[in-house]
Every structure is written in C-alpha cells, then in structure tokens.
Design a protein around this motif. Structure first.
Motif, PDB file in Angstrom:
ATOM      1  N   PRO A   1      -8.334  -5.089 -13.241  1.00 24.15           N
ATOM      2  CA  PRO A   1      -7.022  -5.495 -12.696  1.00 24.15           C
ATOM      3  C   PRO A   1      -6.082  -6.090 -13.748  1.00 24.15           C
ATOM      4  N   ASN A   2      -6.597  -6.638 -14.822  1.00 20.29           N
ATOM      5  CA  ASN A   2      -5.704  -7.288 -15.787  1.00 20.29           C
ATOM      6  C   ASN A   2      -5.243  -6.363 -16.914  1.00 20.29           C
ATOM      7  N   ALA A   3      -5.759  -5.115 -16.939  1.00 22.64           N
ATOM      8  CA  ALA A   3      -5.428  -4.225 -18.056  1.00 22.64           C
ATOM      9  C   ALA A   3      -3.914  -3.990 -18.093  1.00 22.64           C
ATOM     10  N   TYR A   4      -3.346  -3.632 -16.938  1.00 24.52           N
ATOM     11  CA  TYR A   4      -1.893  -3.591 -16.823  1.00 24.52           C
ATOM     12  C   TYR A   4      -1.536  -4.461 -15.614  1.00 24.52           C
ATOM     13  N   LEU A   5      -0.646  -5.428 -15.807  1.00 24.01           N
ATOM     14  CA  LEU A   5      -0.278  -6.326 -14.709  1.00 24.01           C
ATOM     15  C   LEU A   5       1.090  -5.953 -14.162  1.00 24.01           C
ATOM     16  N   VAL A   6       1.134  -5.684 -12.877  1.00 29.66           N
ATOM     17  CA  VAL A   6       2.436  -5.476 -12.237  1.00 29.66           C
ATOM     18  C   VAL A   6       3.217  -6.784 -12.381  1.00 29.66           C
TER      19      VAL A   6
ATOM     20  N   THR B   1       0.842  -1.203   0.000  1.00 24.09           N
ATOM     21  CA  THR B   1       0.000   0.000   0.000  1.00 24.09           C
ATOM     22  C   THR B   1       0.880   1.256   0.000  1.00 24.09           C
ATOM     23  N   VAL B   2       1.870   1.235   0.905  1.00 24.47           N
ATOM     24  CA  VAL B   2       2.791   2.372   0.980  1.00 24.47           C
ATOM     25  C   VAL B   2       3.523   2.484  -0.356  1.00 24.47           C
ATOM     26  N   GLY B   3       3.542   3.682  -0.909  1.00 24.01           N
ATOM     27  CA  GLY B   3       4.247   3.877  -2.179  1.00 24.01           C
ATOM     28  C   GLY B   3       3.327   3.763  -3.385  1.00 24.01           C
ATOM     29  N   SER B   4       2.029   3.538  -3.163  1.00 21.67           N
ATOM     30  CA  SER B   4       1.104   3.382  -4.294  1.00 21.67           C
ATOM     31  C   SER B   4       1.175   4.570  -5.252  1.00 21.67           C
ATOM     32  N   PHE B   5       1.183   5.778  -4.666  1.00 18.56           N
ATOM     33  CA  PHE B   5       1.161   6.985  -5.503  1.00 18.56           C
ATOM     34  C   PHE B   5       2.457   7.111  -6.313  1.00 18.56           C
ATOM     35  N   SER B   6       3.604   6.973  -5.642  1.00 15.74           N
ATOM     36  CA  SER B   6       4.866   7.153  -6.372  1.00 15.74           C
ATOM     37  C   SER B   6       5.096   6.028  -7.379  1.00 15.74           C
ATOM     38  N   ARG B   7       4.633   4.810  -7.050  1.00 12.26           N
ATOM     39  CA  ARG B   7       4.779   3.716  -8.028  1.00 12.26           C
ATOM     40  C   ARG B   7       3.948   4.003  -9.271  1.00 12.26           C
ATOM     41  N   ALA B   8       2.727   4.537  -9.048  1.00 11.07           N
ATOM     42  CA  ALA B   8       1.881   4.868 -10.203  1.00 11.07           C
ATOM     43  C   ALA B   8       2.620   5.852 -11.096  1.00 11.07           C
ATOM     44  N   GLN B   9       3.221   6.885 -10.489  1.00 14.98           N
ATOM     45  CA  GLN B   9       3.978   7.881 -11.266  1.00 14.98           C
ATOM     46  C   GLN B   9       5.130   7.219 -12.027  1.00 14.98           C
ATOM     47  N   ASP B  10       5.868   6.346 -11.329  1.00 15.18           N
ATOM     48  CA  ASP B  10       7.017   5.668 -11.957  1.00 15.18           C
ATOM     49  C   ASP B  10       6.576   4.823 -13.138  1.00 15.18           C
ATOM     50  N   ARG B  11       5.503   4.071 -12.934  1.00 17.98           N
ATOM     51  CA  ARG B  11       5.068   3.163 -14.004  1.00 17.98           C
ATOM     52  C   ARG B  11       4.657   3.969 -15.237  1.00 17.98           C
ATOM     53  N   ILE B  12       3.913   5.081 -14.993  1.00 18.23           N
ATOM     54  CA  ILE B  12       3.470   5.905 -16.115  1.00 18.23           C
ATOM     55  C   ILE B  12       4.686   6.434 -16.877  1.00 18.23           C
ATOM     56  N   ALA B  13       5.732   6.793 -16.124  1.00 15.20           N
ATOM     57  CA  ALA B  13       6.921   7.364 -16.756  1.00 15.20           C
ATOM     58  C   ALA B  13       7.751   6.311 -17.489  1.00 15.20           C
ATOM     59  N   THR B  14       7.671   5.054 -17.072  1.00 13.46           N
ATOM     60  CA  THR B  14       8.607   4.068 -17.625  1.00 13.46           C
ATOM     61  C   THR B  14       7.968   2.979 -18.490  1.00 13.46           C
ATOM     62  N   VAL B  15       6.672   2.676 -18.266  1.00 20.25           N
ATOM     63  CA  VAL B  15       6.057   1.588 -19.034  1.00 20.25           C
ATOM     64  C   VAL B  15       5.415   2.166 -20.300  1.00 20.25           C
ATOM     65  N   PRO B  16       5.891   1.767 -21.481  1.00 18.12           N
ATOM     66  CA  PRO B  16       5.353   2.357 -22.718  1.00 18.12           C
ATOM     67  C   PRO B  16       3.822   2.275 -22.802  1.00 18.12           C
ATOM     68  N   ALA B  17       3.233   1.147 -22.385  1.00 14.45           N
ATOM     69  CA  ALA B  17       1.783   0.982 -22.511  1.00 14.45           C
ATOM     70  C   ALA B  17       1.009   1.989 -21.656  1.00 14.45           C
ATOM     71  N   LEU B  18       1.695   2.585 -20.678  1.00 12.59           N
ATOM     72  CA  LEU B  18       0.994   3.501 -19.764  1.00 12.59           C
ATOM     73  C   LEU B  18       1.292   4.964 -20.092  1.00 12.59           C
ATOM     74  N   GLN B  19       1.951   5.168 -21.214  1.00 19.73           N
ATOM     75  CA  GLN B  19       2.333   6.530 -21.589  1.00 19.73           C
ATOM     76  C   GLN B  19       1.094   7.424 -21.704  1.00 19.73           C
ATOM     77  N   GLY B  20       1.154   8.622 -21.119  1.00 15.93           N
ATOM     78  CA  GLY B  20       0.044   9.563 -21.217  1.00 15.93           C
ATOM     79  C   GLY B  20      -1.039   9.345 -20.161  1.00 15.93           C
ATOM     80  N   TYR B  21      -0.925   8.306 -19.349  1.00  9.64           N
ATOM     81  CA  TYR B  21      -1.900   8.091 -18.272  1.00  9.64           C
ATOM     82  C   TYR B  21      -1.760   9.191 -17.220  1.00  9.64           C
ATOM     83  N   THR B  22      -2.876   9.517 -16.543  1.00  9.97           N
ATOM     84  CA  THR B  22      -2.777  10.303 -15.309  1.00  9.97           C
ATOM     85  C   THR B  22      -2.741   9.305 -14.156  1.00  9.97           C
TER      86      THR B  22
END
Ligand code: HEC
Ligand code: HEC
Length: 299
Positions: A254-259, A221-242
C-alpha cells in the motif's frame, strides 16, 4: 405519671425522632445526587481533555471515526447493536471502560494499528480514575448519537474481526500467502473471477469495502479502474505500469504509491497508508486475482 402517659410519650418521641431522621436522610440524598452530578460533570470535562490528546487522532475529535478507528459517537454503540454483535452482557460503561483500559491488542490484524492499551493495570499510561473520566466523556455522546432527527456523522463504522479458519469464505484456500513481490505475482496470476472478488471485497474478513465504499475514508470503489488508468498516464513514478500491476501493488504494497491526501481526507501520514499493510500475508494468488478482476469492473 400514669403508665399509659409514659407509653404515649415514648411512642410520640419515637415517631418524632423517626421523622427527624427521615427528613435528614431525604435531604442527604438530594445533596448526594447534586454532589454526584457535579462530580460527574467535572469527570466528563477531564475526560474531554484526555480524549482530545490521546484518542482524537484515531477516533476523530467529534468521535466520528477515521480510517484508523471506528466512530464512538455512533448510534450503534448506544442502541445496543454493537454490544449484541460482540456478545457483551454487562453495562455500556463497563464495556467502554474495559475497551479503553485493556485496549484491543489483536485489532491490528484488521485495522492499520491496534487499539492501544490505556489502563495502568495493563501497562498503559492512564490511572483508573482517568479511564473512568474518558469513559464518561465517550458516554456523554449518547443523546447526540441517538438523536434520530439529527444523527451524527459516522465516518467509519465498527469492523468485525474475521475469524480465520472454517467458514472463512475460503480466503487463502490454497494456504499460500501471495507475498509482496509484484513481478512474481503478475507472472503467476491466474484468471480472476470478478463475482468472487466482489464477495471478498465486501466481506468483513478483509474489510475492503468498509473503507472504500462510497469513498468513506479511502478512494471510492467506483472508478477504481479508470483512476488506475489516469494515474498511470499522469504520475511519472507509475509510467509503464499496467492496470493489473498498479492494482496488485496497491493491495500488497500500500505504501509503494500513495494516493495524495485530499484536504481533510487523510489517506496516509508520514508515508504510511492507512490501508491495512498485511493483505499480502492474508490472501492467496486466486484471492488477489479475483479482487483485481472485480476492481477492473469498477470503471
Ligand atoms: C492508534 C489508534 C487508536 C487510538 C489512539 C485509540 N484508539 Fe480506540 N480503537 C482503535 C481501534 C482500531 C479500535 C477498534 C478495535 C476493534 O475493532 O477491536 C478501537 C476501539 C475502541 C473502542 C471499542 C469500540 C468497539 O465497540 O469496538 C473504544 C471504546 C475506544 N477505542 C476508545 C478509545 C479511547 C477512549 C481512546 C483514548 C484513550 C482510544 N480509543 C484511542 C484505535 C485507537
Ligand atoms: C483501513 C481502510 C482501508 C482498507 C480496509 C482497504 N483500503 Fe485500499 N486504500 C485505502 C486508502 C486510504 C487508500 C489510498 C492511500 C494509498 O494509496 O494507499 C487505498 C488505496 C487503494 C487502492 C488504490 C486506489 C486508487 O485510487 O488508486 C486500491 C486498488 C485499494 N486500496 C484496494 C483495496 C483492497 C482490494 C482492499 C481489501 C483487500 C482494501 N483496499 C482495503 C484504505 C483502505
């Protein structure tokens, strides 16, 4: 022969026979209990094989639990806490045998998949003696589970099913499920209340924290916000997400993007997350907004 002598012989004979019968009987209990313990040992061994091939995939090879099922090598199963929680007044053997034979057909509402039915009499694959074997194997963990000096690792504890309706923490107060259309949800998402979100997140009804707390079987749970930011910045499929979009999608699809799985921490198999797939049908817009607001405080 005198009458008294006859009576004496009669009485002596009677006691002699009584002694003999008693001696045989005593010996028989000894033989019986030896037989029983040998029988039980073999039954437990057969149970181990059944467990390995049918149960370990969900409950873990050491009974430690996984995101798919609770730990059975679990102090709370053996110290009475679990039985009290579910209101079971019979023996632990019967409780386990019953759970195995009948399964928990409704548990798919709060677990990724329901506990299957195993007993032949309920349409499952195991004969009654095999249900007993695997039950003995599970009960065989008692000593280890109650060893306070060296308690077993419980990866996943029991989750209490939410009783929908009254007293349900007002989950889905509006009664309209949020659905899975992320764009439509984002367009309508009201302002969130992080404190209420935290209450929902930790409540048994949704069970979010039972998987996510301290990263038990899911990303912490801890780090949810910063991980979301990191994933958006680094995972091509998540490019442009808020961040909102990522968090909403994580919950309703839950299956749209799998950690990615991390070594032996299995978050998904064959493209399916172990996270419950039905939150979109169990929460409304306000619940979702509050959950997202809470997760955004977990930087
Ligand atoms: C598909 C995954 C899955 C498999 C395979 C599975 N289980 Fe389960 N099992 C569950 C889930 C989920 C629960 C929790 C159900 C609930 O909370 O009502 C559960 C609950 C139980 C419980 C009751 C625990 C409690 O107090 O709620 C027992 C006992 C149990 N399983 C034993 C077994 C045994 C033995 C096998 C193999 C024969 C097995 N399970 C196979 C998913 C599974
Ligand atoms: C059965 C365990 C389980 C439960 C219960 C669960 N999750 Fe998850 N969750 C996971 C797993 C595993 C992942 C990582 C795999 C994936 O991407 O779906 C995940 C991923 C997430 C992510 C993305 C995390 C990241 O690092 O990017 C969010 C956000 C999330 N869950 C929120 C929730 C919320 C909110 C709830 C309750 C409404 C919830 N989860 C309930 C297992 C669970």
């Amino acid at each position: 022969m005198r009458m008294e002598t006859k009576i004496l012989i009669g009485i002596t004979g009677f006691f002699a026979i009584l002694l003999l019968v008693g001696w045989v009987a005593l010996n028989e209990t000894g033989r019986m209990s030896e037989f029983t313990s040998q029988y039980e040992a073999r039954s437990t061994e057969r149970g181990a094989t059944i467990f390995e091939s049918n149960c370990a995939s969900c409950h873990g090879l050491q009974g430690q639990g996984s995101g798919r099922a609770p730990a059975l090598n679990n102090p709370r199963l053996f110290d009475g806490a679990r039985l009290t929680e579910v209101g079971w007044t019979g023996t632990l053997f019967d409780y386990v045998a019953n759970a195995v034979a009948a399964g928990r057909p409704n548990s798919g509402a709060y677990w990724p998949q329901a506990m299957p039915t195993w007993g032949e009499e309920f349409g499952g694959p195991l004969r009654p003696d095999q249900v007993q074997d695997v039950t003995r194997f599970v009960l065989n963990w008692e000593t280890a589970a109650l060893d306070e000096a060296n308690p077993p690792t419980v990866v996943q504890d029991f989750i209490f099913p939410g009783i929908r309706g009254e007293g349900d923490l007002q989950i889905m107060a509006s009664g309209t499920p949020v659905g899975t259309n992320v764009q439509a949800i984002l367009a309508a998402l009201p302002p969130g209340d992080a404190a209420r979100g935290e209450t929902l997140y930790t409540a048994n009804e949704l069970g979010c924290s039972s998987c996510h707390l301290s990263g038990a079987v899911a990303p912490d749970t801890v780090g949810s916000f910063s991980r979301a930011q990191d994933r958006i910045a680094t995972v091509p499929a998540l490019q442009g997400y808020t961040v909102d979009q990522y968090l909403v999608e994580s919950i309703v699809q839950p299956n749209a993007y799998l950690v990615p799985n991390e070594g032996n921490r299995i978050f998904s198999t064959n493209g399916i997350s172990i996270m419950q797939q039905d939150y979109s049908a169990r929460i409304d817009l306000q619940d979702l907004a509050d959950l997202v607001a809470f997760l955004k405080t977990e930087g």
